[in-house]
Design a protein around this motif. Sequence first.
Motif, short mmCIF file in Angstrom:
data_model
loop_
_atom_site.label_atom_id
_atom_site.label_comp_id
_atom_site.label_asym_id
_atom_site.label_seq_id
_atom_site.Cartn_x
_atom_site.Cartn_y
_atom_site.Cartn_z
N PRO A 252 40.61 -31.37 3.78
CA PRO A 252 40.11 -32.53 2.76
C PRO A 252 39.42 -33.57 3.65
O PRO A 252 40.08 -34.02 4.69
N ALA A 253 38.41 -33.97 3.35
CA ALA A 253 37.66 -35.11 3.83
C ALA A 253 38.14 -36.42 3.30
O ALA A 253 38.23 -36.52 2.08
N LEU B 23 37.70 -41.92 9.88
CA LEU B 23 36.75 -40.61 8.84
C LEU B 23 37.69 -39.57 9.45
O LEU B 23 37.56 -39.07 10.65
N ALA B 24 37.90 -38.41 8.68
CA ALA B 24 38.62 -37.05 8.69
C ALA B 24 38.26 -35.87 7.87
O ALA B 24 37.88 -36.27 6.83
N GLY B 25 38.66 -34.86 8.26
CA GLY B 25 38.35 -33.62 7.32
C GLY B 25 36.81 -33.07 7.69
O GLY B 25 36.06 -33.52 8.48
N VAL C 254 31.29 -31.95 4.13
CA VAL C 254 30.53 -30.99 3.75
C VAL C 254 30.13 -31.03 2.42
O VAL C 254 30.58 -32.03 1.48
N LEU C 255 28.83 -30.31 1.90
CA LEU C 255 28.48 -30.42 0.57
C LEU C 255 29.62 -30.22 -0.38
O LEU C 255 29.60 -31.12 -1.37
N ALA C 256 30.47 -29.29 -0.09
CA ALA C 256 31.43 -29.32 -1.26
C ALA C 256 32.16 -30.21 -1.56
O ALA C 256 33.03 -30.37 -2.67
N GLN C 257 32.66 -31.31 -0.63
CA GLN C 257 33.57 -32.30 -0.70
C GLN C 257 32.71 -33.67 -1.01
O GLN C 257 33.10 -34.64 -1.08
N ALA C 258 31.55 -33.67 -1.12
CA ALA C 258 30.53 -34.70 -1.28
C ALA C 258 30.98 -35.46 -2.73
O ALA C 258 30.89 -36.83 -2.51
N PRO C 259 31.15 -34.90 -3.60
CA PRO C 259 31.49 -35.85 -4.72
C PRO C 259 32.68 -36.55 -4.81
O PRO C 259 32.80 -37.79 -4.96
N ALA C 260 33.84 -36.10 -3.91
CA ALA C 260 35.10 -36.74 -3.76
C ALA C 260 34.95 -37.82 -2.77
O ALA C 260 35.30 -39.01 -3.01
N LEU C 261 33.67 -37.60 -1.84
CA LEU C 261 33.65 -38.65 -0.61
C LEU C 261 32.82 -39.65 -1.24
O LEU C 261 32.87 -40.79 -0.65
N LEU D 6 33.85 -47.54 13.28
CA LEU D 6 33.73 -46.24 12.50
C LEU D 6 34.36 -44.95 13.27
O LEU D 6 33.61 -44.61 14.27
N ASP D 7 35.49 -44.78 13.17
CA ASP D 7 36.38 -43.52 14.19
C ASP D 7 35.88 -42.26 13.34
O ASP D 7 36.80 -42.22 12.30
N ALA D 8 35.30 -41.59 13.70
CA ALA D 8 34.61 -40.18 13.38
C ALA D 8 35.54 -38.98 14.14
O ALA D 8 35.14 -38.13 14.04
N SER D 9 36.48 -39.51 15.09
CA SER D 9 36.94 -38.14 16.06
C SER D 9 37.66 -37.13 14.94
O SER D 9 37.89 -36.17 15.42
N GLY D 10 38.07 -37.70 13.67
CA GLY D 10 38.84 -36.82 12.92
C GLY D 10 38.07 -35.89 12.14
O GLY D 10 38.45 -34.90 11.46
N ILE D 11 36.69 -36.03 12.35
CA ILE D 11 35.77 -35.19 11.60
C ILE D 11 35.68 -33.61 12.14
O ILE D 11 35.55 -33.45 13.23
#
Length: 370
Positions: free
Chosen positions: A3-4, A17-19, A22-29, A46-51
């Motif tokens: 989950p993003a 920022l984690a998870g 992708v496109l499938a989770q864009a509505p929730a994000l 902006l910590d994107a290490s968890g992506i």
Amino acid sequence: MQPATATLAADGVRILLAGDWVLAQAPALAGQVERLRRQVGASTVLDASGIGRLDTAGASLLLQLDEDSGRTDRFDGLGAHQRELLATVARAMRAHAAAPRRPNGLIELLANAGKAVEHFWRDLTELVGFIGLILSALARSLVLPQRWRVTSLFFHIEQTGLNAVPIVALLSFLVGAVVAFLGATILRDFGATVFTVELISYSFLREFGVLLTAIMVAGRSGSAFTAQIGSMKAREEVDAIRTMGLSPVEVLVLPRVLALLIAMPLLSFLAMVAGIIGGAMVCVYTLDISPGMFLHRLQEMTQVRHFWVGMIKAPLFAFLIAAIGCLEGFKVSGSAESVGAHTTSSVVQSIFVVILVDALAAIFFMEIGW
């Protein structure tokens, strides 16, 4: 698929920022990004290490977090491929944002009007310059008889004059009949059908004879001049003429201009006669006006100046039609499509110029009492 998420850290200066972004989770994000973007400042990390996974939809959402600065180096912890993808999406978004907006209808209308005026002015200056070239070449040729191209001149007289006799005579005859019908229909209500004779004679001697001839010549001979010279231009024959030390204006243009100057007055005279004959036939068969009465009234009521008003305009129309037709031929770029486009332009410009000059001439002759 993880989950993003996008959450604000407890210290208030970092966004985690984690998870899989992708496109499938864009509505929730989208909702999370919209909520957090108001809290992103210049000092926010902006910590994107968890992506985990990242695609273009996720990259565009990341960029929306820091939309004000538009920088891609503020995202810490991204891999090399992820950072490259983010930079590519950022460039695409900037290019889309920089694309010019479509103007409204009024702006487009004004722009098109401006382009039309500019195009008209350019064509006018080119035509005036080309007329100057024709006149200078004609002046040089008049004093050097060995440079006259008599064979070409007579060939073009046949093409533009003799071969055009049937269509010009038939068209003028039919228009003369139509004018007589219309005039008789109106004048009958006033008991003045006899004045149909003057209507026919005035209209064809002053206007219709030379104007119908000019329009037919513009569509027939002017377009032929453009197509002939344009085809030679496409086959590089014009360049070959220059290579041999000859002037294309003298070789190609002067014979056509002189031929039309000779043929046009003759065709105009023929059109006048054919139009009057067409009107006379209507008068004889529908108005009970005898041929003798028609000729007598034509002679008594029609002054010779009306004939000269029409004939004076014939050489002027001929010169303009020939000049425009030849000029458009020289403008051909080399393809068959260009030949067709300039041929069409030649006919349109010639008819427009003929009608414009005819209107100005009508005003001029009216002012001087002719």
